[in-house]
Scaffold this active site. Structure first.
Site, mmCIF file in Angstrom:
data_model
loop_
_atom_site.group_PDB
_atom_site.id
_atom_site.type_symbol
_atom_site.label_atom_id
_atom_site.label_comp_id
_atom_site.label_asym_id
_atom_site.label_seq_id
_atom_site.Cartn_x
_atom_site.Cartn_y
_atom_site.Cartn_z
ATOM 1 N N ASP A 65 -22.471 71.369 -14.940
ATOM 2 C CA ASP A 65 -21.331 71.695 -15.801
ATOM 3 C C ASP A 65 -21.420 73.190 -16.102
ATOM 4 O OD1 ASP A 65 -19.550 72.164 -17.827
ATOM 5 O OD2 ASP A 65 -20.219 70.506 -19.098
ATOM 6 N N ASN A 92 -15.648 80.482 -9.820
ATOM 7 C CA ASN A 92 -14.375 79.966 -9.313
ATOM 8 C C ASN A 92 -13.858 78.738 -10.058
ATOM 9 O OD1 ASN A 92 -12.301 79.272 -7.057
ATOM 10 N ND2 ASN A 92 -13.617 77.471 -7.224
ATOM 11 N N TYR A 158 -4.456 77.920 -20.549
ATOM 12 C CA TYR A 158 -4.817 78.491 -19.245
ATOM 13 C C TYR A 158 -4.518 79.994 -19.222
ATOM 14 C CZ TYR A 158 -4.876 78.766 -14.075
ATOM 15 O OH TYR A 158 -5.141 79.069 -12.754
ATOM 16 N N LYS A 162 -7.171 83.028 -18.806
ATOM 17 C CA LYS A 162 -7.102 83.972 -17.689
ATOM 18 C C LYS A 162 -6.873 85.411 -18.190
ATOM 19 C CE LYS A 162 -7.704 80.837 -14.477
ATOM 20 N NZ LYS A 162 -8.953 80.763 -13.702
HETATM 21 C C1 BGC Z 1 -2.109 77.832 -11.111
HETATM 22 C C2 BGC Z 1 -1.128 77.057 -10.277
HETATM 23 C C3 BGC Z 1 0.227 77.746 -10.259
HETATM 24 C C4 BGC Z 1 0.074 79.210 -9.908
HETATM 25 C C5 BGC Z 1 1.393 79.966 -9.966
HETATM 26 C C6 BGC Z 1 -2.148 79.262 -10.656
HETATM 27 O O1 BGC Z 1 -3.039 79.984 -11.422
HETATM 28 O O2 BGC Z 1 -3.392 77.244 -10.998
HETATM 29 O O3 BGC Z 1 -1.019 75.746 -10.779
HETATM 30 O O4 BGC Z 1 1.066 77.126 -9.320
HETATM 31 O O5 BGC Z 1 -0.842 79.815 -10.772
HETATM 32 O O6 BGC Z 1 2.117 79.689 -11.125
#
Ligand code: BGC
Length: 261
Positions: A65, A92, A158, A162
């Site tokens: 993990d 990754n 997300y 990022k």
């Molecule tokens: C995501 C995908 C998405 C892409 C473009 C990526 O970072 O994991 O699910 O399709 O970005 O939006």
């Protein structure tokens, strides 16, 4: 092929599928030794290891993990004990959970941040500590996304992770630049991987995504892996702190493509 990669040792987190899998394969083709991390997909990791060996590299698989310190330590220990050291570490592994932000549970928020952001910190810390303590040249590659730059409604956790990875990468790139360690990120766009399988199985959603890409097509994991190989190699020896977007132009404001606005 990049001849300087021959015989180098890499850790690839989340290597049992998708982009990580393609990077492991590509590193195998560069005749590297690859520690392939997986979380639950042992069969996928075994297959990936076989592919790495078929390509001419060496492979070891490790269940871990990566959002924990012990998990990352296990990966480093395997690199050292199986292959004699570490040269390249690829953070990754990633995940995403869709939800309107006012409905996101704290549990889901924490889960995404733990893997996508804390995992990148812990992996980088583990690799940096090894490189610095051994006075060794090192290379770290963090998997970011076009969503380190493009806001993504209903994926706030997300995008937040990022966005964090972006400045974390730049910050440690600067911090270790004069210690022979290069740190870069890759920002993939829409790539044909399991994370997108369900979405792309729906023709309407697939077409909608393609319409957001100036090159008019979804990318392949191999196209992302090619970027990882370049960043890992000495061909990019003067490059640190960048995000290399591999996105068919998705970050270029495609809504403007017909000259309107
Ligand atoms: C995501 C995908 C998405 C892409 C473009 C990526 O970072 O994991 O699910 O399709 O970005 O939006």
């Amino acid at each position: 092929m990049y001849s300087d990669l021959n015989g180098k040792v890499a850790v690839v987190t989340g290597g049992s599928k998708g982009i990580g899998n393609a990077i492991a394969k590509r590193f195998g083709g560069e005749h590297m030794s690859v520690v392939i991390n997986y979380h639950t997909d042992e069969v996928g990791a075994q297959k990936a290891a076989k592919v790495v060996e078929d390509e001419g590299g060496r492979a070891a698989i490790v269940q871990a993990d990566i959002s924990t310190e012990e998990g990352n330590k296990k990966l480093l220990d395997t690199a050292i004990h199986e292959f004699g050291g570490l040269d390249v570490w690829v953070n990754n592994a990633g995940m995403e959970i869709k939800s309107p932000t006012h409905k996101v549970s704290l549990e889901d928020w924490d889960k995404v941040i733990a893997v996508d952001q804390r995992g990148v910190f812990l992996g980088s810390k583990t690799a940096l500590d090894y490189f610095v303590s051994n006075d060794k040249k090192g290379n770290i590659i963090n998997m970011s996304s076009v969503h380190e730059q493009i806001p993504w409604p209903t994926f706030a956790s997300y995008a937040a992770a990022k966005g964090g990875v972006k400045l974390f990468t730049k910050t440690i790139a600067m911090e270790y630049a004069n210690q022979n360690v290069r740190v870069n990120a890759i920002g993939p766009g829409a790539i044909n991987t399991p994370i997108n399988a369900e979405k792309f199985a729906d023709k309407k959603q697939y077409d909608k995504t393609v319409s957001m890409i100036p090159m008019d097509r979804i990318g392949t994991p191999e196209e992302v892996a090619a970027g990882a190989a370049w960043l890992a190699s000495d061909e990019s020896s003067y490059v640190t702190g960048i995000t290399l977007f591999i996105d068919g132009g998705m970050t270029l404001y495609p809504a403007f493509k017909d000259g309107e606005g």
